[in-house]
Design a protein around this motif. Structure first.
Motif, PDB file in Angstrom:
ATOM      1  N   MET A   2       0.813  -1.167   0.165  1.00  0.00           N
ATOM      2  CA  MET A   2       0.104   0.053   0.056  1.00  0.00           C
ATOM      3  C   MET A   2       0.858   1.322  -0.022  1.00  0.00           C
ATOM      4  O   MET A   2       1.904   1.174   0.247  1.00  0.00           O
ATOM      5  CB  MET A   2      -0.892   0.034   1.181  1.00  0.00           C
ATOM      6  N   SER A   8      -5.253   0.798   4.777  1.00  0.00           N
ATOM      7  CA  SER A   8      -5.240  -0.665   4.085  1.00  0.00           C
ATOM      8  C   SER A   8      -6.542  -1.074   4.090  1.00  0.00           C
ATOM      9  O   SER A   8      -7.563  -0.460   4.649  1.00  0.00           O
ATOM     10  CB  SER A   8      -4.307  -1.582   4.925  1.00  0.00           C
ATOM     11  N   GLU A   9      -6.749  -2.260   3.234  1.00  0.00           N
ATOM     12  CA  GLU A   9      -8.256  -2.552   3.575  1.00  0.00           C
ATOM     13  C   GLU A   9      -8.400  -3.211   4.929  1.00  0.00           C
ATOM     14  O   GLU A   9      -7.338  -3.470   5.513  1.00  0.00           O
ATOM     15  CB  GLU A   9      -8.424  -3.906   2.369  1.00  0.00           C
ATOM     16  N   THR A  10      -9.667  -3.668   5.279  1.00  0.00           N
ATOM     17  CA  THR A  10      -9.979  -4.006   6.531  1.00  0.00           C
ATOM     18  C   THR A  10      -9.805  -5.699   6.686  1.00  0.00           C
ATOM     19  O   THR A  10     -10.181  -6.306   5.639  1.00  0.00           O
ATOM     20  CB  THR A  10     -11.448  -3.826   6.891  1.00  0.00           C
ATOM     21  N   LYS A  11      -8.767  -5.966   7.663  1.00  0.00           N
ATOM     22  CA  LYS A  11      -8.343  -7.546   7.618  1.00  0.00           C
ATOM     23  C   LYS A  11      -8.845  -8.206   9.021  1.00  0.00           C
ATOM     24  O   LYS A  11      -8.755  -7.339   9.910  1.00  0.00           O
ATOM     25  CB  LYS A  11      -7.074  -7.831   7.331  1.00  0.00           C
ATOM     26  N   ARG A  45      -7.280  -2.484  10.295  1.00  0.00           N
ATOM     27  CA  ARG A  45      -6.737  -1.576   9.082  1.00  0.00           C
ATOM     28  C   ARG A  45      -5.298  -1.120   9.722  1.00  0.00           C
ATOM     29  O   ARG A  45      -5.276  -0.737  10.989  1.00  0.00           O
ATOM     30  CB  ARG A  45      -7.534  -0.635   8.500  1.00  0.00           C
ATOM     31  N   ASN A  46      -4.493  -0.622   8.746  1.00  0.00           N
ATOM     32  CA  ASN A  46      -3.216   0.121   9.316  1.00  0.00           C
ATOM     33  C   ASN A  46      -2.802   1.130   8.142  1.00  0.00           C
ATOM     34  O   ASN A  46      -3.417   1.057   7.030  1.00  0.00           O
ATOM     35  CB  ASN A  46      -2.271  -0.905   9.724  1.00  0.00           C
ATOM     36  N   GLN A  47      -2.063   2.142   8.614  1.00  0.00           N
ATOM     37  CA  GLN A  47      -1.651   3.223   8.144  1.00  0.00           C
ATOM     38  C   GLN A  47      -0.177   3.283   8.196  1.00  0.00           C
ATOM     39  O   GLN A  47       0.172   3.518   9.348  1.00  0.00           O
ATOM     40  CB  GLN A  47      -2.202   4.438   8.177  1.00  0.00           C
ATOM     41  N   TYR A  54      -2.591   1.808  13.635  1.00  0.00           N
ATOM     42  CA  TYR A  54      -3.460   0.482  13.559  1.00  0.00           C
ATOM     43  C   TYR A  54      -4.880   0.850  14.169  1.00  0.00           C
ATOM     44  O   TYR A  54      -5.000   1.747  15.255  1.00  0.00           O
ATOM     45  CB  TYR A  54      -3.089  -0.587  14.499  1.00  0.00           C
TER      46      TYR A  54
END
Length: 99
Positions: A2, A8-11, A45-47, A54
């Protein structure tokens, strides 16, 4: 991979994400003046920033969830995760968005 700064997408939550949630649980409990007997990370999700944000959905009761924003600094800074922000009163269906 990413882009830096993007969410990010939700995981589904991983053991690492549960560990991060567990590490900031005391910070949340002191800020809301409440103790949670259930504290189960569900999704995240993370960035990528100068470290990682997080965004974690945590189950705290049968039908009650909180959203956490946790900042994990870069490894060489040797600091644990920090609770940056939180939202209470969430449901399992509430989308995990930036806050």
């Amino acid at each position: 991979m990413m882009m830096p700064g993007g969410l990010s997408e939700t995981k589904p939550a991983t053991p690492k994400v549960q560990q991060i949630a567990d590490e900031v649980k005391p910070q949340l409990e002191s800020r809301v003046n409440r103790t949670y007997s259930i504290f189960k990370a569900i999704v995240y999700r993370n960035q990528v920033v100068a470290g990682i944000n997080y965004f974690i959905k945590v189950q705290v009761a049968e039908d009650e969830y909180v959203h956490l924003r946790v900042f994990q600094s870069l490894p060489y800074e040797n600091q644990g995760p920090s609770l940056a922000a939180f939202q209470t009163g969430k449901t399992r269906e509430d989308p995990l968005t930036y806050f």
